[in-house]
Design a protein around this motif. Sequence first.
Motif, PDB file in Angstrom:
ATOM      1  N   PRO A   3      -2.925 -13.608   3.821  1.00 38.27           N
ATOM      2  CA  PRO A   3      -2.783 -12.827   2.587  1.00 38.27           C
ATOM      3  C   PRO A   3      -1.505 -11.993   2.556  1.00 38.27           C
ATOM      4  O   PRO A   3      -0.831 -11.912   1.536  1.00 38.27           O
ATOM      5  CB  PRO A   3      -4.028 -11.935   2.571  1.00 38.27           C
ATOM      6  CG  PRO A   3      -5.004 -12.640   3.437  1.00 38.27           C
ATOM      7  CD  PRO A   3      -4.187 -13.335   4.490  1.00 38.27           C
ATOM      8  N   GLY A   4      -1.157 -11.356   3.683  1.00 39.96           N
ATOM      9  CA  GLY A   4       0.077 -10.571   3.734  1.00 39.96           C
ATOM     10  C   GLY A   4       1.295 -11.455   3.568  1.00 39.96           C
ATOM     11  O   GLY A   4       2.246 -11.109   2.871  1.00 39.96           O
ATOM     12  N   ASP A  86       3.120   7.007  -0.699  1.00 43.10           N
ATOM     13  CA  ASP A  86       1.703   6.823  -0.367  1.00 43.10           C
ATOM     14  C   ASP A  86       1.527   5.688   0.640  1.00 43.10           C
ATOM     15  O   ASP A  86       0.783   5.814   1.621  1.00 43.10           O
ATOM     16  CB  ASP A  86       0.889   6.517  -1.628  1.00 43.10           C
ATOM     17  CG  ASP A  86       0.799   7.697  -2.592  1.00 43.10           C
ATOM     18  OD1 ASP A  86       1.056   8.844  -2.181  1.00 43.10           O
ATOM     19  OD2 ASP A  86       0.467   7.454  -3.776  1.00 43.10           O
ATOM     20  N   LEU A  87       2.202   4.567   0.395  1.00 44.15           N
ATOM     21  CA  LEU A  87       2.087   3.413   1.295  1.00 44.15           C
ATOM     22  C   LEU A  87       2.632   3.721   2.684  1.00 44.15           C
ATOM     23  O   LEU A  87       2.034   3.330   3.689  1.00 44.15           O
ATOM     24  CB  LEU A  87       2.811   2.199   0.708  1.00 44.15           C
ATOM     25  CG  LEU A  87       2.087   1.460  -0.409  1.00 44.15           C
ATOM     26  CD1 LEU A  87       3.043   0.497  -1.116  1.00 44.15           C
ATOM     27  CD2 LEU A  87       0.868   0.713   0.131  1.00 44.15           C
ATOM     28  N   ALA A  88       3.757   4.429   2.754  1.00 44.99           N
ATOM     29  CA  ALA A  88       4.338   4.772   4.055  1.00 44.99           C
ATOM     30  C   ALA A  88       3.364   5.632   4.860  1.00 44.99           C
ATOM     31  O   ALA A  88       3.164   5.412   6.062  1.00 44.99           O
ATOM     32  CB  ALA A  88       5.672   5.496   3.869  1.00 44.99           C
ATOM     33  N   SER A 119       2.983  -5.068   3.610  1.00 39.51           N
ATOM     34  CA  SER A 119       3.554  -6.079   2.702  1.00 39.51           C
ATOM     35  C   SER A 119       3.891  -5.461   1.351  1.00 39.51           C
ATOM     36  O   SER A 119       4.946  -5.726   0.787  1.00 39.51           O
ATOM     37  CB  SER A 119       2.577  -7.241   2.504  1.00 39.51           C
ATOM     38  OG  SER A 119       2.439  -7.970   3.698  1.00 39.51           O
ATOM     39  N   PHE A 120       2.992  -4.628   0.830  1.00 33.17           N
ATOM     40  CA  PHE A 120       3.280  -3.937  -0.428  1.00 33.17           C
ATOM     41  C   PHE A 120       4.465  -2.994  -0.261  1.00 33.17           C
ATOM     42  O   PHE A 120       5.318  -2.886  -1.148  1.00 33.17           O
ATOM     43  CB  PHE A 120       2.068  -3.149  -0.931  1.00 33.17           C
ATOM     44  CG  PHE A 120       1.073  -3.975  -1.704  1.00 33.17           C
ATOM     45  CD1 PHE A 120       1.451  -4.647  -2.860  1.00 33.17           C
ATOM     46  CD2 PHE A 120      -0.236  -4.072  -1.284  1.00 33.17           C
ATOM     47  CE1 PHE A 120       0.533  -5.405  -3.577  1.00 33.17           C
ATOM     48  CE2 PHE A 120      -1.164  -4.822  -1.990  1.00 33.17           C
ATOM     49  CZ  PHE A 120      -0.779  -5.490  -3.139  1.00 33.17           C
ATOM     50  N   LEU A 121       4.533  -2.320   0.880  1.00 35.09           N
ATOM     51  CA  LEU A 121       5.645  -1.408   1.143  1.00 35.09           C
ATOM     52  C   LEU A 121       6.970  -2.170   1.137  1.00 35.09           C
ATOM     53  O   LEU A 121       7.932  -1.767   0.470  1.00 35.09           O
ATOM     54  CB  LEU A 121       5.426  -0.712   2.496  1.00 35.09           C
ATOM     55  CG  LEU A 121       6.414   0.364   2.905  1.00 35.09           C
ATOM     56  CD1 LEU A 121       6.354   1.553   1.964  1.00 35.09           C
ATOM     57  CD2 LEU A 121       6.117   0.830   4.330  1.00 35.09           C
ATOM     58  N   LEU A 122       7.021  -3.292   1.845  1.00 34.83           N
ATOM     59  CA  LEU A 122       8.239  -4.110   1.875  1.00 34.83           C
ATOM     60  C   LEU A 122       8.580  -4.653   0.489  1.00 34.83           C
ATOM     61  O   LEU A 122       9.742  -4.679   0.084  1.00 34.83           O
ATOM     62  CB  LEU A 122       8.079  -5.267   2.863  1.00 34.83           C
ATOM     63  CG  LEU A 122       7.988  -4.879   4.332  1.00 34.83           C
ATOM     64  CD1 LEU A 122       7.608  -6.086   5.184  1.00 34.83           C
ATOM     65  CD2 LEU A 122       9.283  -4.266   4.806  1.00 34.83           C
ATOM     66  N   LEU A 123       7.574  -5.073  -0.233  1.00 37.51           N
ATOM     67  CA  LEU A 123       7.774  -5.600  -1.583  1.00 37.51           C
ATOM     68  C   LEU A 123       8.437  -4.559  -2.478  1.00 37.51           C
ATOM     69  O   LEU A 123       9.456  -4.828  -3.114  1.00 37.51           O
ATOM     70  CB  LEU A 123       6.427  -6.020  -2.171  1.00 37.51           C
ATOM     71  CG  LEU A 123       6.423  -6.427  -3.633  1.00 37.51           C
ATOM     72  CD1 LEU A 123       6.945  -7.843  -3.773  1.00 37.51           C
ATOM     73  CD2 LEU A 123       5.020  -6.338  -4.196  1.00 37.51           C
ATOM     74  N   LEU A 124       7.881  -3.359  -2.500  1.00 38.36           N
ATOM     75  CA  LEU A 124       8.419  -2.324  -3.378  1.00 38.36           C
ATOM     76  C   LEU A 124       9.767  -1.799  -2.908  1.00 38.36           C
ATOM     77  O   LEU A 124      10.573  -1.349  -3.716  1.00 38.36           O
ATOM     78  CB  LEU A 124       7.421  -1.185  -3.529  1.00 38.36           C
ATOM     79  CG  LEU A 124       6.153  -1.545  -4.300  1.00 38.36           C
ATOM     80  CD1 LEU A 124       5.194  -0.374  -4.331  1.00 38.36           C
ATOM     81  CD2 LEU A 124       6.477  -2.003  -5.701  1.00 38.36           C
ATOM     82  N   GLN A 125      10.033  -1.868  -1.598  1.00 38.56           N
ATOM     83  CA  GLN A 125      11.339  -1.432  -1.087  1.00 38.56           C
ATOM     84  C   GLN A 125      12.442  -2.395  -1.518  1.00 38.56           C
ATOM     85  O   GLN A 125      13.587  -1.987  -1.658  1.00 38.56           O
ATOM     86  CB  GLN A 125      11.321  -1.359   0.441  1.00 38.56           C
ATOM     87  CG  GLN A 125      10.605  -0.172   0.986  1.00 38.56           C
ATOM     88  CD  GLN A 125      10.521  -0.209   2.503  1.00 38.56           C
ATOM     89  OE1 GLN A 125      10.821  -1.213   3.138  1.00 38.56           O
ATOM     90  NE2 GLN A 125      10.098   0.890   3.091  1.00 38.56           N
TER      91      GLN A 125
END
Length: 176
Positions: A3-4, A86-88, A119-125
């Motif tokens: 999933p990630g 928040d994700l960090a 994965s969400f953190l990397l995506l948004l970065q």
Amino acid sequence: SPPGLLLLTSFLLHVEEGRASPPRLVCDTRLIQKYIGEAKDMEESVGQCQALPTLSCPTVLPLVDFSLQQWKSKSSESKRREILCDLALLVGAAVRAQGQVTQECGARQLGQLYQHANSFLLLLQTFGWEAGPWEPGCSPRSEERTHITSIFLTYRQLVQGKLSFFFHDLAKDSCK
């Protein structure tokens, strides 16, 4: 975890040189619903682990509740930065909790949560924004918790709330 990797691959397949176009995640609402479902499943699964220990060192979690009216008044960039903070904090909490949990079930679930949140953190970065790349060092509203299940609850609320609304807003602007 698949999933990630799916999340990251979905995004990377839509990256243009220097700037990200809206990935399938943003334009296909079924994907965010899938990630909400997975967050609920992880929260449920960790609740079924036997004898989860209380964390000896409390972990700091972001407060992810928000006022929809205030949320709507924010720019996409400020929403993104808030979610990144928040994700960090959530990724850090998962790592610290993993170091305190020896039980296999809890450790496995924390590893899965870490992969998804990261994965969400990397995506948004990596989204190409006018304000430039994200830099760590933010201080979101937070609270200390000693229960592992709190980490999963916070993650589900973040995905179901801010992330879902953020992707919905991006889809309105980008997915015609």
